[in-house]
Design an enzyme around this catalytic site. Sequence first.
Site, mmCIF file in Angstrom:
data_model
loop_
_atom_site.group_PDB
_atom_site.id
_atom_site.type_symbol
_atom_site.label_atom_id
_atom_site.label_comp_id
_atom_site.label_asym_id
_atom_site.label_seq_id
_atom_site.Cartn_x
_atom_site.Cartn_y
_atom_site.Cartn_z
ATOM 1 N N CYS A 86 0.839 -1.200 0.000
ATOM 2 C CA CYS A 86 0.000 0.000 0.000
ATOM 3 C C CYS A 86 0.878 1.256 0.000
ATOM 4 O O CYS A 86 1.535 1.545 -0.986
ATOM 5 C CB CYS A 86 -0.978 -0.041 1.172
ATOM 6 S SG CYS A 86 -2.356 1.120 1.020
ATOM 7 N N HIS A 203 -3.726 -5.608 1.028
ATOM 8 C CA HIS A 203 -3.093 -5.949 2.304
ATOM 9 C C HIS A 203 -3.192 -7.443 2.620
ATOM 10 O O HIS A 203 -4.046 -7.873 3.412
ATOM 11 C CB HIS A 203 -3.755 -5.162 3.428
ATOM 12 C CG HIS A 203 -3.488 -3.697 3.393
ATOM 13 N ND1 HIS A 203 -2.393 -3.122 4.000
ATOM 14 C CD2 HIS A 203 -4.168 -2.674 2.809
ATOM 15 C CE1 HIS A 203 -2.404 -1.812 3.808
ATOM 16 N NE2 HIS A 203 -3.481 -1.514 3.084
ATOM 17 N N GLU A 205 -1.361 -9.028 4.564
ATOM 18 C CA GLU A 205 -1.050 -9.214 5.986
ATOM 19 C C GLU A 205 -2.280 -9.206 6.869
ATOM 20 O O GLU A 205 -2.219 -9.632 8.035
ATOM 21 C CB GLU A 205 -0.051 -8.145 6.455
ATOM 22 C CG GLU A 205 -0.621 -6.750 6.653
ATOM 23 C CD GLU A 205 -0.670 -5.913 5.385
ATOM 24 O OE1 GLU A 205 -0.837 -4.677 5.505
ATOM 25 O OE2 GLU A 205 -0.571 -6.484 4.284
#
Length: 229
Positions: A86, A203, A205
């Site tokens: 990002c 994302h 994660e």
Amino acid sequence: MRAAIIVFPGINRERDLAIALERSTGRAPRMVWHKETDLAGIDLIAIPGGFSYGDYLRCGAMAAQSPVMGAIRAHAARGGHILGVCNGFQILTEAGLLPGALLRNAALRFLSMDCHLRVERADTDFTRHYQRGEVFRAPLAHGDGNYFADEATLDRLEGEGRVAFRYTTPMGETTPGANRNGSARNIAGIYSENLRILGLMPHPEDLVDPLMGGTDGKPLFDSIAALAA
């Protein structure tokens, strides 16, 4: 595998990235404040999402001038691995470590939703735990995620196999509707020439544990964990 997470003022996804890395590698990453310049002994540099310097100029433009960037460039020149997610992707383009730019979303609105990504190749250090053509879910949250590059650069990325992920439908189709921010050729992430730097807007994660709602992003971090194997 020794990882470092770079923390800039305004970054807000560093803990998410730390959880994902530790879960796969078994080792807590080192948090590095942007004014530090010693990254000796680090295998992977990770630059998380957020709003570095409040996005007051262009997203990532001010962070790209931080003292730590000299050490990051040196790490890249040595063939070290770098992951930018990002705002991290934006910083890598502003620093010239990845080509292109991230522009305002096509609808000029901040987007916060799940998207689907298709893995364009599964033979890189970031994707070995995926299958080529596999589609996985990932959250996105950005206002400037519209990937842009001139046609010659886009053709070069395609020809060199440097497109990492594309926005698709859950069935893997690259439709305009799946490409909510308007990125050129549905590109969601790209590699450097040596495939050791990866930048992507969504994302992964945030999906590494069932308690988060899924584990779609975990193969990326499992792939990273194997770097030192």
